[in-house]
Design a protein around this motif. Structure first.
Motif, PDB file in Angstrom:
ATOM      1  N   GLY A   1      10.539  12.810  -6.247  1.00  0.00           N
ATOM      2  CA  GLY A   1       9.231  12.515  -5.668  1.00  0.00           C
ATOM      3  C   GLY A   1       9.220  11.206  -4.900  1.00  0.00           C
ATOM      4  N   ARG A   2       9.917  10.221  -5.438  1.00  0.00           N
ATOM      5  CA  ARG A   2       9.978   8.920  -4.757  1.00  0.00           C
ATOM      6  C   ARG A   2      10.707   9.047  -3.415  1.00  0.00           C
ATOM      7  NH1 ARG A   2       8.335   4.209  -4.975  1.00  0.00           N
ATOM      8  NH2 ARG A   2       9.482   2.371  -4.415  1.00  0.00           N
TER       9      ARG A   2
ATOM     10  N   ALA B   1       5.209  10.431  -6.300  1.00  0.00           N
ATOM     11  CA  ALA B   1       6.248  10.697  -7.304  1.00  0.00           C
ATOM     12  C   ALA B   1       5.629  11.188  -8.606  1.00  0.00           C
ATOM     13  CB  ALA B   1       7.086   9.435  -7.539  1.00  0.00           C
ATOM     14  N   GLN B   2       4.554  10.549  -9.039  1.00  0.00           N
ATOM     15  CA  GLN B   2       3.891  10.958 -10.285  1.00  0.00           C
ATOM     16  C   GLN B   2       3.245  12.333 -10.135  1.00  0.00           C
ATOM     17  OE1 GLN B   2       1.210   7.784 -11.381  1.00  0.00           O
ATOM     18  NE2 GLN B   2       2.823   6.255 -11.171  1.00  0.00           N
TER      19      GLN B   2
ATOM     20  N   ALA C   1       0.836  -1.204   0.000  1.00  0.00           N
ATOM     21  CA  ALA C   1       0.000   0.000   0.000  1.00  0.00           C
ATOM     22  C   ALA C   1       0.873   1.256   0.000  1.00  0.00           C
ATOM     23  CB  ALA C   1      -0.942  -0.011   1.201  1.00  0.00           C
ATOM     24  N   ARG C   2       1.936   1.223   0.793  1.00  0.00           N
ATOM     25  CA  ARG C   2       2.870   2.360   0.818  1.00  0.00           C
ATOM     26  C   ARG C   2       3.515   2.562  -0.552  1.00  0.00           C
ATOM     27  NH1 ARG C   2       6.302   2.417   6.487  1.00  0.00           N
ATOM     28  NH2 ARG C   2       4.594   3.244   7.760  1.00  0.00           N
ATOM     29  N   ASP C   3       3.922   1.483  -1.186  1.00  0.00           N
ATOM     30  CA  ASP C   3       4.539   1.584  -2.523  1.00  0.00           C
ATOM     31  C   ASP C   3       3.595   2.248  -3.515  1.00  0.00           C
ATOM     32  OD1 ASP C   3       6.929   0.481  -1.703  1.00  0.00           O
ATOM     33  OD2 ASP C   3       6.505  -1.519  -2.507  1.00  0.00           O
ATOM     34  N   VAL C   4       2.308   1.895  -3.429  1.00  0.00           N
ATOM     35  CA  VAL C   4       1.306   2.515  -4.308  1.00  0.00           C
ATOM     36  C   VAL C   4       1.255   4.020  -4.047  1.00  0.00           C
ATOM     37  CG1 VAL C   4      -1.174   2.678  -4.786  1.00  0.00           C
ATOM     38  CG2 VAL C   4      -0.074   0.432  -4.622  1.00  0.00           C
ATOM     39  N   MET C   5       1.219   4.401  -2.779  1.00  0.00           N
ATOM     40  CA  MET C   5       1.144   5.819  -2.421  1.00  0.00           C
ATOM     41  C   MET C   5       2.426   6.562  -2.775  1.00  0.00           C
ATOM     42  SD  MET C   5      -1.852   6.416  -1.564  1.00  0.00           S
ATOM     43  CE  MET C   5      -1.536   8.121  -1.139  1.00  0.00           C
TER      44      MET C   5
END
Length: 180
Positions: free
Chosen positions: A35-36, A22-23, A13-17
């Motif tokens: 951003g990442r 970043a996007q 879930a964190r990776d998705v956020m």
């Protein structure tokens, strides 16, 4: 489910956020890698060193260092002292409103500064040409002067807008939250 599986789901879930952050930052002219890094710091429970961040985002230390400089300039991250450590550590500024205001105002002031420097160089030339040149050149120079002068209204407005953001006066007109 067991605790390990649950923790893996939290990480997913964190990776998705983090990817979304970043996007999103690309919209504001920030590279996805910066951003990442911000996203990783945003979800970190503890301050992170450059080495910690480098390991987390799989980038070179030089790239992470450059990104951190950019994030520090916009005050999106804060350098913190960690007892017993010699390395610098960083945390994310988690107030998105504050991040937006800092970034937005910085860019408005930079835009104005660039234009005003160009104006200082161009205006005397155009004024001279509007007085002592052929009719065709005079007309063009006068039109360009008018365009320059008209643009000053825009830059006056953007500075008042920037000041309203910095003083939080803007929130009198557009509150941070909607009344429920």
């Amino acid at each position: 489910m067991n605790s390990n599986e649950d923790m893996q789901r939290v990480e997913e879930a964190r990776d998705v956020m983090i990817s979304a952050l970043a996007q999103t930052m690309v919209i504001y002219g920030v590279t996805p890698s910066v951003g990442r890094i911000y996203g990783v710091l945003y979800f970190s429970e503890v301050p992170m060193s450059l080495d910690d961040i480098k390991d987390e985002v799989a980038m070179s230390k030089a790239s992470v260092s450059n990104a951190m400089r950019e994030l520090l300039e916009t005050e999106m991250v804060i350098k913190v002292w960690k007892k017993g450590e010699r390395k610098d550590h960083f945390i994310a500024e988690k107030d998105f409103m504050r991040n937006f205001i800092n970034f937005f105002v910085k860019n408005l002031r930079q835009e104005r500064s660039l234009f005003m420097k160009a104006n200082e160089q161009a205006k005397p030339i155009l004024e001279e040409l509007s007085e002592s040149s052929s009719d065709e050149v005079k007309d063009i120079a006068k039109q360009d002067l008018e365009n320059l002068n008209n643009s000053l209204d825009y830059f006056d407005w953007t500075m008042r807008l920037a000041n309203a953001f910095e003083s939080h006066e803007i929130f009198k007109y557009i509150p941070k939250t909607k009344d429920k």
